[in-house]
Write a protein that holds these residues in place. Structure first.
Motif, PDB file in Angstrom:
ATOM      1  N   PRO A   1      -2.886  -8.753   5.319  1.00 47.15           N
ATOM      2  CA  PRO A   1      -4.134  -8.637   5.414  1.00 47.15           C
ATOM      3  C   PRO A   1      -4.427  -7.228   5.490  1.00 47.15           C
ATOM      4  CG  PRO A   1      -3.029  -9.391   6.823  1.00 47.15           C
ATOM      5  CD  PRO A   1      -1.492  -9.102   5.992  1.00 47.15           C
ATOM      6  N   SER A   2      -5.978  -7.182   4.620  1.00 48.90           N
ATOM      7  CA  SER A   2      -6.017  -5.940   5.020  1.00 48.90           C
ATOM      8  C   SER A   2      -5.665  -4.756   5.940  1.00 48.90           C
ATOM      9  CB  SER A   2      -7.687  -6.169   4.876  1.00 48.90           C
ATOM     10  OG  SER A   2      -8.498  -5.271   4.639  1.00 48.90           O
ATOM     11  N   GLY A   3      -5.806  -3.639   5.993  1.00 46.81           N
ATOM     12  CA  GLY A   3      -5.625  -3.043   7.514  1.00 46.81           C
ATOM     13  C   GLY A   3      -4.397  -3.042   7.403  1.00 46.81           C
ATOM     14  N   ALA A   4      -3.587  -4.317   7.754  1.00 46.23           N
ATOM     15  CA  ALA A   4      -2.832  -4.058   8.571  1.00 46.23           C
ATOM     16  C   ALA A   4      -1.665  -2.863   8.293  1.00 46.23           C
ATOM     17  CB  ALA A   4      -1.052  -4.791   7.938  1.00 46.23           C
ATOM     18  N   ALA A   5      -1.301  -2.596   9.672  1.00 47.03           N
ATOM     19  CA  ALA A   5       0.136  -1.552  10.004  1.00 47.03           C
ATOM     20  C   ALA A   5       1.098  -1.492   9.224  1.00 47.03           C
ATOM     21  CB  ALA A   5      -0.057  -0.670  11.279  1.00 47.03           C
ATOM     22  N   VAL A   6       2.061  -0.728   8.937  1.00 51.16           N
ATOM     23  CA  VAL A   6       3.451  -0.558   8.699  1.00 51.16           C
ATOM     24  C   VAL A   6       4.088   0.325   8.665  1.00 51.16           C
ATOM     25  CG1 VAL A   6       5.002  -0.768   6.423  1.00 51.16           C
ATOM     26  CG2 VAL A   6       2.000  -1.435   6.169  1.00 51.16           C
ATOM     27  N   LEU A   7       5.332  -0.188   9.512  1.00 51.04           N
ATOM     28  CA  LEU A   7       6.337   1.112  10.025  1.00 51.04           C
ATOM     29  C   LEU A   7       7.934   0.359   8.919  1.00 51.04           C
ATOM     30  CD1 LEU A   7       7.282   2.702  11.170  1.00 51.04           C
ATOM     31  CD2 LEU A   7       7.738   1.323  13.323  1.00 51.04           C
TER      32      LEU A   7
END
Ligand code: SAM
Ligand code: GLN
Length: 301
Positions: free
Chosen positions: A132-138
């Motif tokens: 989804p828009s704005g999610a954080a990814v590592l």
């Protein structure tokens, strides 16, 4: 002979005619030599190397067909002889000889400090594209930065972080981010150690292509992989899953909402079981183009 003396070892097998070799003749000769050496995709490699000496830094294979009868200049022939030797004798990957590898829509600088990004790893990027828009990814174990940078390029709305335990790899990833002018935040360390997951943001997706080759597979790897990719990027213990077994609890403890891990042939069932045992839901396997279960993913509420 065209160009400077190619050296005694080549002279015995070198069928080059006395006239300067044309670009297309060079492609055919290299392709035959690479095929005889047991190299996968010998013609493609030959085209890429000849295109590289004709137009350094901007190899364009289609131009070989337009200007194929142009003779190589002596300096192009000398450069090609060196590349040919490194490819055929040292089995250096073409990505190392060209210095870059395309991955989705970005060109990444690569060398022996990082794994050469593989096409199947684009599956992890596809998982990221569904966020989804704005999610954080590592991106854990970012290597050249491939996954993080391809995602940053295609999804500027995501907040993207990446880690690696190898300072050498991080140097390459940071250089790629700078050259591509893409906003990824890099962290040095073992898996998610020392990271403040809350500061990275929610929902958090952990994407990782960890080392997963069983240690005992080393002798059967292609020389391009065994002798040129960093061992730290490849080997994951006796069954290949040592890093995966530590990554699953680390991602769980960080409160990640999605975990997607690339694995090798035959490792999907054991990896899916690890996720399920740690409480991950909707655990699923995605196949690569060869039909191999390549990515295991799970979600948590
Ligand atoms: N993500 C890149 C890609 O897909 O092309 C590189 C993947 S490579 C298979 C694995 C990477 O994980 C290497 O860069 C290696 O240095 C890193 N790595 C290995 N063990 C690690 C650990 N315990 N913590 C963090 N990174 C690790
Ligand atoms: N796909 C790589 C290979 O088998 C391995 C990469 C990895 O261990 N993640 O060459």
């Amino acid at each position: 002979m065209s160009g400077p003396a190619p050296g005694a070892r080549r002279a015995a097998t070198d069928p080059r005619p006395a006239a300067p070799e044309t670009r297309l003749d060079a492609v055919r000769r290299l392709a035959a030599r690479f095929a005889a050496a047991g190299i996968d995709g010998p013609r493609l490699d030959a085209e890429l190397l000849v295109a590289e000496v004709v137009d350094p830094g901007r190899p364009d294979r289609t131009r070989l067909f337009l200007d194929g009868h142009e003779p190589l200049t002596p300096s192009q022939a000398a450069t090609l002889a060196a590349l040919e030797r490194r490819r055929a004798d040292e089995r250096a990957p073409v990505a190392h000889l060209l210095g870059t590898r395309g991955f989705r829509h970005v060109d990444l600088v690569v060398d022996g400090r990082v794994l050469v990004p593989r096409p199947e790893t684009e599956l992890l990027v596809e998982v990221g594209l569904e966020l989804p828009s704005g999610a954080a990814v590592l991106d854990v174990g970012t290597g050249s930065g491939a996954i993080a940078l391809a995602l940053a390029d295609e999804r500027p709305d995501l907040r993207i972080h990446a880690t690696d335990v190898s300072p050498d790899a991080l140097a390459v990833a940071r250089e790629n981010a700078r050259r591509l002018d893409l906003p990824v935040t890099f962290h040095a360390g073992d898996l998610l150690a020392g990271l403040d997951a809350a500061a990275i943001g929610t929902p958090l997706a952990v994407l990782s292509n960890p080392p997963y080759v069983p240690d005992g597979d080393r002798p059967s790897l292609m020389p391009e992989v065994r002798d040129h990719d960093p061992a730290l990027a490849l080997f994951g213990g006796p069954d290949g899953l040592d890093v995966v077994r530590r990554l699953v609890p680390a991602a769980t403890d960080a409160g990640a909402a999605l975990l997607a891990i690339e694995i090798g042939a035959g490792q999907a069932p054991a990896t899916a079981a690890l996720l399920e045992a740690a409480g991950w839901r909707d655990v699923a396997v995605r196949d690569d183009l060869a039909g191999i279960g390549r990515v295991v993913l799970g979600r948590r509420p």
